[in-house]
Design a protein around this motif. Structure first.
Motif, PDB file in Angstrom:
ATOM      1  N   LEU A 100       1.012  -1.086  -0.047  1.00  0.00           N
ATOM      2  CA  LEU A 100      -0.010   0.023  -0.004  1.00  0.00           C
ATOM      3  C   LEU A 100       0.929   1.257  -0.020  1.00  0.00           C
ATOM      4  O   LEU A 100       0.525   2.300  -0.265  1.00  0.00           O
ATOM      5  CB  LEU A 100      -0.909  -0.044   1.216  1.00  0.00           C
ATOM      6  N   LEU A 101       1.818   1.178   0.126  1.00  0.00           N
ATOM      7  CA  LEU A 101       2.918   2.221   0.441  1.00  0.00           C
ATOM      8  C   LEU A 101       3.378   2.624  -0.945  1.00  0.00           C
ATOM      9  O   LEU A 101       3.698   4.000  -1.382  1.00  0.00           O
ATOM     10  CB  LEU A 101       4.466   1.859   1.050  1.00  0.00           C
ATOM     11  N   ASP A 102       2.899   1.964  -2.071  1.00  0.00           N
ATOM     12  CA  ASP A 102       3.184   2.307  -3.541  1.00  0.00           C
ATOM     13  C   ASP A 102       2.001   3.361  -3.900  1.00  0.00           C
ATOM     14  O   ASP A 102       2.236   4.119  -4.796  1.00  0.00           O
ATOM     15  CB  ASP A 102       3.097   1.158  -4.524  1.00  0.00           C
ATOM     16  N   LEU A 103       1.077   3.273  -3.051  1.00  0.00           N
ATOM     17  CA  LEU A 103      -0.170   4.417  -3.498  1.00  0.00           C
ATOM     18  C   LEU A 103       0.636   5.889  -3.057  1.00  0.00           C
ATOM     19  O   LEU A 103       0.095   6.810  -3.701  1.00  0.00           O
ATOM     20  CB  LEU A 103      -1.287   4.134  -2.734  1.00  0.00           C
ATOM     21  N   PHE A 104       1.520   5.829  -2.166  1.00  0.00           N
ATOM     22  CA  PHE A 104       2.060   7.287  -1.828  1.00  0.00           C
ATOM     23  C   PHE A 104       3.340   7.737  -2.615  1.00  0.00           C
ATOM     24  O   PHE A 104       4.180   8.629  -2.106  1.00  0.00           O
ATOM     25  CB  PHE A 104       2.196   7.349  -0.583  1.00  0.00           C
ATOM     26  N   ARG A 105       3.594   6.812  -3.846  1.00  0.00           N
ATOM     27  CA  ARG A 105       5.050   7.237  -4.213  1.00  0.00           C
ATOM     28  C   ARG A 105       4.816   8.643  -4.919  1.00  0.00           C
ATOM     29  O   ARG A 105       3.980   9.317  -5.460  1.00  0.00           O
ATOM     30  CB  ARG A 105       5.154   6.151  -5.660  1.00  0.00           C
ATOM     31  N   THR A 106       6.121   9.213  -5.024  1.00  0.00           N
ATOM     32  CA  THR A 106       6.290  10.344  -5.546  1.00  0.00           C
ATOM     33  C   THR A 106       6.804  10.382  -6.837  1.00  0.00           C
ATOM     34  O   THR A 106       6.644  11.521  -7.888  1.00  0.00           O
ATOM     35  CB  THR A 106       7.297  11.396  -4.674  1.00  0.00           C
ATOM     36  N   GLY A 107       7.561   9.299  -7.179  1.00  0.00           N
ATOM     37  CA  GLY A 107       7.940   9.310  -8.749  1.00  0.00           C
ATOM     38  C   GLY A 107       6.939   8.149  -9.534  1.00  0.00           C
ATOM     39  O   GLY A 107       5.884   8.057  -9.364  1.00  0.00           O
ATOM     40  N   ILE A 108       7.434   7.954 -10.653  1.00  0.00           N
ATOM     41  CA  ILE A 108       6.601   6.904 -11.539  1.00  0.00           C
ATOM     42  C   ILE A 108       6.780   5.575 -11.186  1.00  0.00           C
ATOM     43  O   ILE A 108       6.074   4.635 -11.245  1.00  0.00           O
ATOM     44  CB  ILE A 108       7.115   7.160 -13.006  1.00  0.00           C
ATOM     45  N   THR A 109       8.038   5.041 -10.608  1.00  0.00           N
ATOM     46  CA  THR A 109       8.341   3.753 -10.220  1.00  0.00           C
ATOM     47  C   THR A 109       7.620   3.426  -9.063  1.00  0.00           C
ATOM     48  O   THR A 109       8.027   3.978  -7.961  1.00  0.00           O
ATOM     49  CB  THR A 109       9.719   3.450 -10.462  1.00  0.00           C
ATOM     50  N   PRO A 110       7.059   2.239  -8.687  1.00  0.00           N
ATOM     51  CA  PRO A 110       6.489   1.792  -7.448  1.00  0.00           C
ATOM     52  C   PRO A 110       7.710   1.062  -6.696  1.00  0.00           C
ATOM     53  O   PRO A 110       8.049  -0.096  -6.955  1.00  0.00           O
ATOM     54  CB  PRO A 110       5.278   0.884  -7.962  1.00  0.00           C
ATOM     55  N   MET A 128      18.461  -4.705 -12.070  1.00  0.00           N
ATOM     56  CA  MET A 128      17.586  -3.632 -11.592  1.00  0.00           C
ATOM     57  C   MET A 128      16.921  -2.711 -12.789  1.00  0.00           C
ATOM     58  O   MET A 128      15.750  -2.410 -12.272  1.00  0.00           O
ATOM     59  CB  MET A 128      18.250  -2.636 -10.664  1.00  0.00           C
ATOM     60  N   CYS A 129      17.533  -2.777 -13.809  1.00  0.00           N
ATOM     61  CA  CYS A 129      16.835  -2.111 -14.781  1.00  0.00           C
ATOM     62  C   CYS A 129      15.511  -2.644 -15.201  1.00  0.00           C
ATOM     63  O   CYS A 129      14.608  -2.184 -15.216  1.00  0.00           O
ATOM     64  CB  CYS A 129      17.626  -1.936 -16.018  1.00  0.00           C
ATOM     65  N   LYS A 130      15.655  -4.268 -15.323  1.00  0.00           N
ATOM     66  CA  LYS A 130      14.515  -4.933 -15.655  1.00  0.00           C
ATOM     67  C   LYS A 130      13.409  -4.842 -14.590  1.00  0.00           C
ATOM     68  O   LYS A 130      12.133  -4.641 -14.910  1.00  0.00           O
ATOM     69  CB  LYS A 130      14.803  -6.448 -15.987  1.00  0.00           C
ATOM     70  N   ASP A 131      14.034  -5.172 -13.417  1.00  0.00           N
ATOM     71  CA  ASP A 131      13.050  -4.866 -12.242  1.00  0.00           C
ATOM     72  C   ASP A 131      12.200  -3.408 -12.243  1.00  0.00           C
ATOM     73  O   ASP A 131      11.085  -3.526 -12.106  1.00  0.00           O
ATOM     74  CB  ASP A 131      13.809  -5.086 -10.874  1.00  0.00           C
ATOM     75  N   CYS A 132      12.904  -2.579 -12.633  1.00  0.00           N
ATOM     76  CA  CYS A 132      12.288  -1.261 -12.637  1.00  0.00           C
ATOM     77  C   CYS A 132      11.255  -1.024 -13.886  1.00  0.00           C
ATOM     78  O   CYS A 132      10.070  -0.739 -13.525  1.00  0.00           O
ATOM     79  CB  CYS A 132      13.344  -0.104 -12.962  1.00  0.00           C
ATOM     80  N   VAL A 133      11.562  -1.644 -14.863  1.00  0.00           N
ATOM     81  CA  VAL A 133      10.932  -1.559 -16.169  1.00  0.00           C
ATOM     82  C   VAL A 133       9.534  -2.337 -15.833  1.00  0.00           C
ATOM     83  O   VAL A 133       8.265  -1.744 -16.029  1.00  0.00           O
ATOM     84  CB  VAL A 133      11.566  -1.986 -17.267  1.00  0.00           C
ATOM     85  N   TYR A 134       9.775  -3.665 -15.311  1.00  0.00           N
ATOM     86  CA  TYR A 134       8.548  -4.285 -15.274  1.00  0.00           C
ATOM     87  C   TYR A 134       7.680  -3.865 -14.045  1.00  0.00           C
ATOM     88  O   TYR A 134       6.398  -3.971 -14.262  1.00  0.00           O
ATOM     89  CB  TYR A 134       9.051  -5.841 -14.819  1.00  0.00           C
ATOM     90  N   SER A 135       8.241  -3.530 -12.997  1.00  0.00           N
ATOM     91  CA  SER A 135       7.502  -2.906 -11.849  1.00  0.00           C
ATOM     92  C   SER A 135       6.730  -1.523 -12.257  1.00  0.00           C
ATOM     93  O   SER A 135       5.517  -1.356 -11.742  1.00  0.00           O
ATOM     94  CB  SER A 135       8.538  -2.431 -10.433  1.00  0.00           C
ATOM     95  N   THR A 136       7.262  -0.805 -13.112  1.00  0.00           N
ATOM     96  CA  THR A 136       6.672   0.463 -13.566  1.00  0.00           C
ATOM     97  C   THR A 136       5.532   0.196 -14.366  1.00  0.00           C
ATOM     98  O   THR A 136       4.284   0.658 -14.477  1.00  0.00           O
ATOM     99  CB  THR A 136       7.590   1.417 -14.125  1.00  0.00           C
ATOM    100  N   PHE A 137       5.820  -0.590 -15.541  1.00  0.00           N
ATOM    101  CA  PHE A 137       4.829  -0.822 -16.796  1.00  0.00           C
ATOM    102  C   PHE A 137       3.991  -2.172 -16.476  1.00  0.00           C
ATOM    103  O   PHE A 137       2.723  -2.205 -17.306  1.00  0.00           O
ATOM    104  CB  PHE A 137       5.616  -0.891 -17.807  1.00  0.00           C
ATOM    105  N   CYS A 138       4.322  -2.975 -15.960  1.00  0.00           N
ATOM    106  CA  CYS A 138       3.531  -4.135 -15.817  1.00  0.00           C
ATOM    107  C   CYS A 138       3.322  -4.680 -14.309  1.00  0.00           C
ATOM    108  O   CYS A 138       3.696  -5.858 -13.807  1.00  0.00           O
ATOM    109  CB  CYS A 138       4.403  -5.400 -16.396  1.00  0.00           C
ATOM    110  N   THR A 139       2.932  -3.791 -13.426  1.00  0.00           N
ATOM    111  CA  THR A 139       2.970  -3.845 -11.970  1.00  0.00           C
ATOM    112  C   THR A 139       1.933  -5.313 -11.627  1.00  0.00           C
ATOM    113  O   THR A 139       2.258  -6.032 -10.936  1.00  0.00           O
ATOM    114  CB  THR A 139       2.272  -2.698 -11.339  1.00  0.00           C
ATOM    115  N   ALA A 140       0.698  -5.442 -12.085  1.00  0.00           N
ATOM    116  CA  ALA A 140       0.232  -6.376 -11.764  1.00  0.00           C
ATOM    117  C   ALA A 140       0.539  -7.674 -12.195  1.00  0.00           C
ATOM    118  O   ALA A 140       0.730  -8.871 -11.407  1.00  0.00           O
ATOM    119  CB  ALA A 140      -1.442  -6.363 -12.331  1.00  0.00           C
TER     120      ALA A 140
END
Length: 129
Positions: free
Chosen positions: A62-72, A92-104
């Protein structure tokens, strides 16, 4: 004269055949359709359940709801932590891309990986004659 009988119990042997790759792809939601539907229709409940199953705080996602940037940040951190725990290759780059654009899909993949790697160990007793 005393005689001793020494009995050596069979010892359990655990052979790990885990790979250093993810057990399923990021878009392999069809492997567990009910879980995928749960993640789609009630994402936050699914993420919280997965976080708890992983051993983290139930409400951590639920802390991802309060994110200030684009990446959860929580999603990315959980994915990186899971890679570290299970020895999965990645960046970490892949982790960032997947987390940002394919969160579910990322949470579904993590849930599938936990189920795949959480193999219960069953010890079978040896028969004595």
């Amino acid at each position: 004269m005393s005689s001793k009988m020494v009995i050596r119990q069979p010892q359990p042997v655990m052979v790990s055949q885990d790979s250093d790759e993810w057990g399923s792809g990021i878009c392999d939601c069809c492997e567990n359709a009910p879980e995928c539907c749960f993640a789609f229709w009630c994402f936050w409940c699914f993420a919280c359940k997965t976080s708890k199953d992983y051993g983290q705080c139930l409400c951590l996602p639920l802390l991802d709801l309060f994110r200030t940037g684009i990446t959860p940040a929580v999603t990315m951190s959980m994915r990186a932590s899971m890679r570290q725990r299970y020895g999965i290759k990645g960046t970490m780059c892949k982790d960032c891309v997947y987390s940002t654009f394919c969160t579910a899909c990322t949470w579904c993949q993590m849930s599938r990986e936990m189920k795949r790697r959480n193999i219960q160990i069953v010890l079978v007793s040896a028969k004595t004659s």
